[in-house]
Scaffold this active site. Sequence first.
Site, PDB file in Angstrom:
ATOM      1  N   LYS A  57       0.818  -1.212   0.000  1.00 24.24           N
ATOM      2  CA  LYS A  57       0.000   0.000   0.000  1.00 24.24           C
ATOM      3  C   LYS A  57       0.854   1.267   0.000  1.00 24.24           C
ATOM      4  O   LYS A  57       0.493   2.254  -0.636  1.00 24.24           O
ATOM      5  CB  LYS A  57      -0.913   0.017   1.222  1.00 24.24           C
TER       6      LYS A  57
ATOM      7  N   ARG B 176      -5.661  -8.405  -8.998  1.00 25.48           N
ATOM      8  CA  ARG B 176      -6.205  -9.767  -9.170  1.00 25.48           C
ATOM      9  C   ARG B 176      -7.682  -9.648  -9.481  1.00 25.48           C
ATOM     10  O   ARG B 176      -8.242  -8.561  -9.479  1.00 25.48           O
ATOM     11  CB  ARG B 176      -6.040 -10.540  -7.866  1.00 25.48           C
TER      12      ARG B 176
ATOM     13  N   GLU C  30      -3.336   7.031   7.717  1.00 18.41           N
ATOM     14  CA  GLU C  30      -4.225   7.868   6.907  1.00 18.41           C
ATOM     15  C   GLU C  30      -5.171   8.634   7.802  1.00 18.41           C
ATOM     16  O   GLU C  30      -5.529   8.170   8.884  1.00 18.41           O
ATOM     17  CB  GLU C  30      -5.093   6.978   5.989  1.00 18.41           C
TER      18      GLU C  30
HETATM   19  P1  ADP Z   1      -7.621  -3.867   2.620  1.00 21.79           P
HETATM   20  O1  ADP Z   1      -6.330  -4.147   1.940  1.00 21.79           O
HETATM   21  O2  ADP Z   1      -7.736  -4.580   3.897  1.00 21.79           O
HETATM   22  O3  ADP Z   1      -8.769  -4.033   1.707  1.00 21.79           O
HETATM   23  P2  ADP Z   1      -8.056  -0.982   2.373  1.00 21.79           P
HETATM   24  O4  ADP Z   1      -6.997   0.024   2.431  1.00 21.79           O
HETATM   25  O5  ADP Z   1      -8.641  -1.281   1.044  1.00 21.79           O
HETATM   26  O6  ADP Z   1      -7.508  -2.321   3.041  1.00 21.79           O
HETATM   27  O7  ADP Z   1      -9.213  -0.552   3.366  1.00 21.79           O
HETATM   28  C1  ADP Z   1     -10.254  -1.427   3.716  1.00 21.79           C
HETATM   29  C2  ADP Z   1     -11.454  -0.642   4.219  1.00 21.79           C
HETATM   30  O8  ADP Z   1     -11.136   0.160   5.336  1.00 21.79           O
HETATM   31  C3  ADP Z   1     -12.023   0.323   3.220  1.00 21.79           C
HETATM   32  O9  ADP Z   1     -12.891  -0.308   2.328  1.00 21.79           O
HETATM   33  C4  ADP Z   1     -12.733   1.329   4.097  1.00 21.79           C
HETATM   34  O10 ADP Z   1     -13.987   0.876   4.510  1.00 21.79           O
HETATM   35  C5  ADP Z   1     -11.863   1.382   5.314  1.00 21.79           C
HETATM   36  N1  ADP Z   1     -10.928   2.500   5.195  1.00 21.79           N
HETATM   37  C6  ADP Z   1      -9.751   2.465   4.560  1.00 21.79           C
HETATM   38  N2  ADP Z   1      -9.127   3.651   4.618  1.00 21.79           N
HETATM   39  C7  ADP Z   1      -9.941   4.457   5.324  1.00 21.79           C
HETATM   40  C8  ADP Z   1      -9.845   5.823   5.759  1.00 21.79           C
HETATM   41  N3  ADP Z   1      -8.782   6.572   5.494  1.00 21.79           N
HETATM   42  N4  ADP Z   1     -10.876   6.334   6.457  1.00 21.79           N
HETATM   43  C9  ADP Z   1     -11.953   5.570   6.768  1.00 21.79           C
HETATM   44  N5  ADP Z   1     -12.088   4.300   6.405  1.00 21.79           N
HETATM   45  C10 ADP Z   1     -11.103   3.725   5.693  1.00 21.79           C
HETATM   46  P1  ADP Z   2     -11.680  -7.957  -1.590  1.00 29.76           P
HETATM   47  O1  ADP Z   2     -11.157  -6.565  -1.638  1.00 29.76           O
HETATM   48  O2  ADP Z   2     -12.086  -8.510  -2.898  1.00 29.76           O
HETATM   49  O3  ADP Z   2     -12.658  -8.188  -0.519  1.00 29.76           O
HETATM   50  P2  ADP Z   2      -9.695  -8.914   0.158  1.00 29.76           P
HETATM   51  O4  ADP Z   2      -8.455  -8.114   0.132  1.00 29.76           O
HETATM   52  O5  ADP Z   2     -10.643  -8.724   1.277  1.00 29.76           O
HETATM   53  O6  ADP Z   2     -10.428  -8.768  -1.229  1.00 29.76           O
HETATM   54  O7  ADP Z   2      -9.281 -10.448   0.049  1.00 29.76           O
HETATM   55  C1  ADP Z   2      -9.973 -11.329  -0.784  1.00 29.76           C
HETATM   56  C2  ADP Z   2     -10.149 -12.632  -0.101  1.00 29.76           C
HETATM   57  O8  ADP Z   2      -8.930 -13.267   0.068  1.00 29.76           O
HETATM   58  C3  ADP Z   2     -10.797 -12.514   1.245  1.00 29.76           C
HETATM   59  O9  ADP Z   2     -11.732 -13.540   1.378  1.00 29.76           O
HETATM   60  C4  ADP Z   2      -9.645 -12.656   2.205  1.00 29.76           C
HETATM   61  O10 ADP Z   2     -10.050 -13.258   3.398  1.00 29.76           O
HETATM   62  C5  ADP Z   2      -8.717 -13.538   1.429  1.00 29.76           C
HETATM   63  N1  ADP Z   2      -7.339 -13.200   1.678  1.00 29.76           N
HETATM   64  C6  ADP Z   2      -6.771 -11.988   1.678  1.00 29.76           C
HETATM   65  N2  ADP Z   2      -5.467 -12.065   1.914  1.00 29.76           N
HETATM   66  C7  ADP Z   2      -5.179 -13.369   2.070  1.00 29.76           C
HETATM   67  C8  ADP Z   2      -3.984 -14.104   2.321  1.00 29.76           C
HETATM   68  N3  ADP Z   2      -2.817 -13.519   2.484  1.00 29.76           N
HETATM   69  N4  ADP Z   2      -4.078 -15.443   2.402  1.00 29.76           N
HETATM   70  C9  ADP Z   2      -5.254 -16.060   2.255  1.00 29.76           C
HETATM   71  N5  ADP Z   2      -6.408 -15.424   2.007  1.00 29.76           N
HETATM   72  C10 ADP Z   2      -6.388 -14.099   1.924  1.00 29.76           C
HETATM   73 MG    MG Z   3      -9.047  -3.003   0.027  1.00 32.50          MG
END
Ligand code: ADP
Ligand code: ADP
Ligand code: MG
Length: 662
Positions: A116, A297, A200
């Site tokens: 990220k 992906r 953030e």
């Molecule tokens: P991940 O890799 O776990 O998907 P993300 O960076 O995409 O992580 O963030 C996951 C979720 O967390 C977002 O969909 C949003 O709901 C919340 N989120 C992320 N960044 C922020 C932010 N700066 N402020 C509020 N909510 C956030």
């Molecule tokens: P999305 O943004 O599509 O929800 P996520 O980042 O939440 O994607 O991850 C997609 C799926 O893969 C989720 O079901 C999560 O639990 C799984 N996942 C994410 N990271 C890993 C990992 N390192 N190993 C196994 N499963 C993972």
């Molecule tokens: Mg995300």
Amino acid sequence: MIKRLLIANRGEIAVRVARTARRLGVHVIAVYSEADAGAMHVEYADEAVCIGPEAASESYLNIEAVIAAARATRADAIHPGYGFLSENARFAEACDAAGLIFVGPSADAMRSMGDKATSKSVMEAAGVPLVPGYHGDDQSFEALAKAAAAIGFPVLIKASAGGGGRGMRIAEREGDFSEALDSARREAMGAFGDDRVLIEKYLTMPRHIEVQVFGDNHGNAIHLFERDCSLQRRYQKVVEEAPAPGMDDERRAEIGNAAVAAAKAINYAGAGTVEFIVDATDDGANGPFYFMEMNTRLQVEHPVTEYVTGFDLVDWQLQVANGDALPVTQHEVTLSGHAIEVRLYAEDPARDFLPAPGHVVAFEVPIESTRVRVDTGVRSGGDIAVAYDPMIAKVIAHGADRNTAIAALDGALADLVCAGPTTNQAFLRRAITHPDFVAAKLDTGFIGRHADSLIKDDEGSLRPALIAVCADVLQARRHDATKHAEAGGEPGSPWSVPDGWRANLKAREVFVFTHVDDALSVAVLHDGDVVHLGLPDGSTATLPQDRHIGWKTYRTENTLFAVCGGTQVRLERVVAVEQDAAQSGSAGNLNAPMPGKIVSVAVSVGDVVTKGQTLLVLEAMKMEHAIKAPADGVVGDVFLKAGDQVTDGVELIRLEPVETKS
Ligand code: ADP
Ligand code: ADP
Ligand code: MG
């Protein structure tokens, strides 16, 4: 040309990828862990290879084992699905080195987006707007604390290597920062082996809106419109839809173009998602948007995009991997109708959504049509394993407009049967029919805000469930009695054992069940062709006429499941009348809600604690769960220490009432 495709994944996504591959005449090779030998995704393949033990680290995440399986089966390509190795640049390189096509972007593109912090630097350079924050290399506490103060609280701490909502913590105020940072780092280290974080500004009224992009190796990149994934819990998506409600065409074009710019900045090839966070405070979906991360992906929620665009994204992935150009240009991508997806999980909303893995006694999907699609890797008799993600299925519906899609989805959820594990099915129905959801009043706080109305016991369901279960028992007994007579007395099923449930020997009898912790007795009076039931709530019912149509029953050895409209009532059959008087988990004792490992213990004997205070942290199914004090009290005993492994139900802490000195 890809002719033999190995799918390095399990569950619904492995099944989904196999479907398209087979349709295209590609030979499909599945891999599976020892625990998945009987799994549905194995059956969907033309051949399958066991790649190791249950633990993902030794099977689905084991690069050498996957590559060896591909070699052994003469695969020419590997599709990684999502999760597992899908965003692992080393894996993409290993595929390359082995002469295998990796169905996904280049290792370089993955590296620049997989992290990220790095991705933010790349996007910043490409002119894509970022959330105010810090994504620098200095990871010292001082530097991070200073950055947080400069951004202004509340802030969100995220694992740079993060995904799936893990390693993310809010620090509401300066005083919380240190603890939140420790916790985020610990979870990040456990989940990703990397504890770098970024910080953030925490938006308080955000919508998660992401754009599906696609690139090829001929310099083309397009978008397939947006998805709104604002209904989340613990930063994990629960409901996803396309298009984003309330977004106007101008903004749609703008955010789509920003996503394409992001993809072009890294010469992206294949399917990807550019995630934005939208500050919805003033203008809803049309508020300012900021780049959050890019997922390199196929995403869990890709089916809603497939519905509204009419394209098969896995087909496109294979075309791009084959070196073909994208099959369409941007202006040939049009939006049609509205699609919504829900993620059905084995989890218990009433217990803070604790994962509830277990045996699936029955799994019946609604009839699939052009309007409803169910993507799953589970079927009747299968198991939701503790070792993997507890998602059971995705249910997706499409309609001419949003309301039609909601209605179709709710209907599908009402018809779907998943007997056995506790699921979020009823919760999902309440969520998508909630007046605020219907009115598209969405932001990521939706579930938290409406928790009271979304998470509740269906009190009215016990009576019809009991009636259905009694009818089932009586019918099964009649059936067994007939069989028994025909066979001349072969040993009957447990349902025909002579324990008072026995066929019409008595005109009166009592059926006893346990439901959660309550023993429930039903008085049964046989009266010619009908049976009168005296129910625990004092009401009566007569079978067969009072049987509630719509309630279906399923059973295992000692358990009966009554299911209706997405609600499940689980009743244990009690054979002996005398019950074990000893009750476990009485007030004051805190028991492990599920098997796991103690991460930390925050209290010691003699501590005075207040209701809601975190007593210890349990790690289970790759997530941390805080065990909180159910009431004010004094810690009487602590039975475990950090690092201990616990089984379900083990007593963790004894809490004693506070002595009031009057
Ligand atoms: P991940 O890799 O776990 O998907 P993300 O960076 O995409 O992580 O963030 C996951 C979720 O967390 C977002 O969909 C949003 O709901 C919340 N989120 C992320 N960044 C922020 C932010 N700066 N402020 C509020 N909510 C956030
Ligand atoms: P999305 O943004 O599509 O929800 P996520 O980042 O939440 O994607 O991850 C997609 C799926 O893969 C989720 O079901 C999560 O639990 C799984 N996942 C994410 N990271 C890993 C990992 N390192 N190993 C196994 N499963 C993972
Ligand atoms: Mg995300």
